[in-house]
Design a protein around this motif. Sequence first.
Motif, PDB file in Angstrom:
ATOM      1  N   ASP A  39       0.814  -1.165  -0.004  1.00 24.95           N
ATOM      2  CA  ASP A  39      -0.035   0.032   0.006  1.00 24.95           C
ATOM      3  C   ASP A  39       0.944   1.341   0.175  1.00 24.95           C
ATOM      4  O   ASP A  39       0.595   2.019  -0.643  1.00 24.95           O
ATOM      5  CB  ASP A  39      -0.918   0.127   1.179  1.00 24.95           C
ATOM      6  CG  ASP A  39      -2.048  -1.128   1.006  1.00 24.95           C
ATOM      7  OD1 ASP A  39      -2.270  -1.568  -0.059  1.00 24.95           O
ATOM      8  OD2 ASP A  39      -2.494  -1.355   2.204  1.00 24.95           O
ATOM      9  N   ALA A  42       2.278   1.629  -3.279  1.00 21.81           N
ATOM     10  CA  ALA A  42       1.314   2.056  -4.419  1.00 21.81           C
ATOM     11  C   ALA A  42       1.222   3.730  -4.279  1.00 21.81           C
ATOM     12  O   ALA A  42       1.034   4.500  -5.133  1.00 21.81           O
ATOM     13  CB  ALA A  42       0.007   1.542  -4.304  1.00 21.81           C
ATOM     14  N   LYS A  43       1.181   4.069  -2.745  1.00 21.67           N
ATOM     15  CA  LYS A  43       0.813   5.582  -2.614  1.00 21.67           C
ATOM     16  C   LYS A  43       2.123   6.168  -3.250  1.00 21.67           C
ATOM     17  O   LYS A  43       2.184   7.451  -3.894  1.00 21.67           O
ATOM     18  CB  LYS A  43       0.814   5.774  -1.171  1.00 21.67           C
ATOM     19  CG  LYS A  43       0.668   7.184  -0.644  1.00 21.67           C
ATOM     20  CD  LYS A  43      -0.585   7.580  -0.148  1.00 21.67           C
ATOM     21  CE  LYS A  43      -0.754   8.993   0.558  1.00 21.67           C
ATOM     22  NZ  LYS A  43      -0.798   9.998  -0.642  1.00 21.67           N
ATOM     23  N   LEU A  45       4.202   5.405  -5.547  1.00 23.33           N
ATOM     24  CA  LEU A  45       4.276   5.624  -7.119  1.00 23.33           C
ATOM     25  C   LEU A  45       3.135   6.713  -7.680  1.00 23.33           C
ATOM     26  O   LEU A  45       3.300   7.532  -8.729  1.00 23.33           O
ATOM     27  CB  LEU A  45       3.823   4.261  -7.640  1.00 23.33           C
ATOM     28  CG  LEU A  45       4.904   3.371  -7.756  1.00 23.33           C
ATOM     29  CD1 LEU A  45       4.587   1.984  -8.300  1.00 23.33           C
ATOM     30  CD2 LEU A  45       6.206   3.787  -8.283  1.00 23.33           C
ATOM     31  N   GLN A  46       1.957   6.959  -6.734  1.00 22.59           N
ATOM     32  CA  GLN A  46       1.074   7.752  -7.120  1.00 22.59           C
ATOM     33  C   GLN A  46       1.475   9.103  -6.838  1.00 22.59           C
ATOM     34  O   GLN A  46       1.246  10.149  -7.595  1.00 22.59           O
ATOM     35  CB  GLN A  46      -0.321   7.514  -6.328  1.00 22.59           C
ATOM     36  CG  GLN A  46      -1.373   8.364  -6.423  1.00 22.59           C
ATOM     37  CD  GLN A  46      -2.557   8.090  -5.562  1.00 22.59           C
ATOM     38  OE1 GLN A  46      -2.465   7.131  -4.806  1.00 22.59           O
ATOM     39  NE2 GLN A  46      -3.520   8.802  -5.783  1.00 22.59           N
ATOM     40  N   ASP A  47       2.360   9.503  -5.689  1.00 25.06           N
ATOM     41  CA  ASP A  47       2.615  10.678  -5.488  1.00 25.06           C
ATOM     42  C   ASP A  47       3.869  11.300  -6.139  1.00 25.06           C
ATOM     43  O   ASP A  47       3.945  12.560  -6.255  1.00 25.06           O
ATOM     44  CB  ASP A  47       2.982  10.724  -3.979  1.00 25.06           C
ATOM     45  CG  ASP A  47       1.589  10.495  -3.122  1.00 25.06           C
ATOM     46  OD1 ASP A  47       0.525  10.697  -3.654  1.00 25.06           O
ATOM     47  OD2 ASP A  47       1.610  10.278  -1.663  1.00 25.06           O
ATOM     48  N   ASP A  48       4.794  10.318  -6.573  1.00 24.44           N
ATOM     49  CA  ASP A  48       6.205  10.746  -7.056  1.00 24.44           C
ATOM     50  C   ASP A  48       6.309  10.371  -8.513  1.00 24.44           C
ATOM     51  O   ASP A  48       6.534   9.113  -8.730  1.00 24.44           O
ATOM     52  CB  ASP A  48       7.019   9.915  -6.224  1.00 24.44           C
ATOM     53  CG  ASP A  48       8.672  10.393  -6.713  1.00 24.44           C
ATOM     54  OD1 ASP A  48       8.636  11.089  -7.724  1.00 24.44           O
ATOM     55  OD2 ASP A  48       9.485  10.357  -5.967  1.00 24.44           O
ATOM     56  N   THR A  49       5.951  11.262  -9.559  1.00 21.76           N
ATOM     57  CA  THR A  49       5.902  11.132 -10.787  1.00 21.76           C
ATOM     58  C   THR A  49       7.435  10.540 -11.437  1.00 21.76           C
ATOM     59  O   THR A  49       7.083   9.725 -12.209  1.00 21.76           O
ATOM     60  CB  THR A  49       5.425  12.272 -11.762  1.00 21.76           C
ATOM     61  OG1 THR A  49       6.205  13.374 -11.322  1.00 21.76           O
ATOM     62  CG2 THR A  49       3.881  12.442 -11.381  1.00 21.76           C
ATOM     63  N   ARG A  52       7.694   6.918 -10.571  1.00 16.73           N
ATOM     64  CA  ARG A  52       6.768   6.251 -11.307  1.00 16.73           C
ATOM     65  C   ARG A  52       7.382   6.005 -12.628  1.00 16.73           C
ATOM     66  O   ARG A  52       7.503   4.865 -13.098  1.00 16.73           O
ATOM     67  CB  ARG A  52       5.514   6.811 -11.429  1.00 16.73           C
ATOM     68  CG  ARG A  52       4.400   5.860 -12.101  1.00 16.73           C
ATOM     69  CD  ARG A  52       2.851   6.549 -11.802  1.00 16.73           C
ATOM     70  NE  ARG A  52       2.811   7.846 -12.373  1.00 16.73           N
ATOM     71  CZ  ARG A  52       2.555   9.100 -11.658  1.00 16.73           C
ATOM     72  NH1 ARG A  52       2.287   8.794 -10.484  1.00 16.73           N
ATOM     73  NH2 ARG A  52       2.355  10.116 -12.364  1.00 16.73           N
ATOM     74  N   GLN A  53       7.775   7.143 -13.257  1.00 12.82           N
ATOM     75  CA  GLN A  53       8.530   7.248 -14.573  1.00 12.82           C
ATOM     76  C   GLN A  53       9.839   6.021 -14.717  1.00 12.82           C
ATOM     77  O   GLN A  53       9.605   5.357 -15.435  1.00 12.82           O
ATOM     78  CB  GLN A  53       8.780   8.545 -15.101  1.00 12.82           C
ATOM     79  CG  GLN A  53       7.583   9.266 -15.288  1.00 12.82           C
ATOM     80  CD  GLN A  53       8.202  10.774 -15.721  1.00 12.82           C
ATOM     81  OE1 GLN A  53       9.038  11.112 -15.485  1.00 12.82           O
ATOM     82  NE2 GLN A  53       6.828  11.674 -16.225  1.00 12.82           N
ATOM     83  N   GLU A  56       8.345   2.610 -14.155  1.00 13.67           N
ATOM     84  CA  GLU A  56       7.758   1.936 -15.655  1.00 13.67           C
ATOM     85  C   GLU A  56       8.973   1.653 -16.689  1.00 13.67           C
ATOM     86  O   GLU A  56       8.661   0.685 -17.238  1.00 13.67           O
ATOM     87  CB  GLU A  56       6.850   3.112 -16.003  1.00 13.67           C
ATOM     88  CG  GLU A  56       5.542   3.209 -15.117  1.00 13.67           C
ATOM     89  CD  GLU A  56       4.940   1.923 -15.065  1.00 13.67           C
ATOM     90  OE1 GLU A  56       4.638   0.986 -15.873  1.00 13.67           O
ATOM     91  OE2 GLU A  56       4.140   1.661 -13.883  1.00 13.67           O
TER      92      GLU A  56
END
Length: 98
Positions: A39, A42-43, A45-49, A52-53, A56
Motif C-alpha cells: 500500500d 502504491a502511494k 508511485l501515485q505521489d512521485d511522478t 513512477r516514470q 515504468e
Amino acid sequence: LRYLIETLEPAAPDSFFNWNFFDTILQRKEGYSAYVFEDLAAKMLQDDTTLRQQFEMKKLDDDDFAENSRAQLDYIYEYSVYAEKEYRRYPVFRLMQK
C-alpha cells in the motif's frame, strides 16, 4: 601509514573488509513486509511522478523485473524514506589529493 592502507583499503588482500570485520555494518538490518509495504509503494508511485516514470521504464527494459513483484517492491523500497541509507556503505573514506 602502510598498516592503515593495508587494513582499510577494501581491495587489499589482508584488509579488514576481506577478514569480515565489517560484516555487521554491511548487512541489511531493516526490511519490509510485502503485505504492509504494498500500500505504501502504491502511494509512493501515485505521489512521485519521477519515481513512477523510472519504475515504468525499468519494467519496460527488464522483462525479469516486470514479472517479479518482489523485485518491484524492492526497487520502490530502495527509493523510500524507510530504506537504510547506510546499507552497503563502507565506513572508511579515502581522501585523494591531486
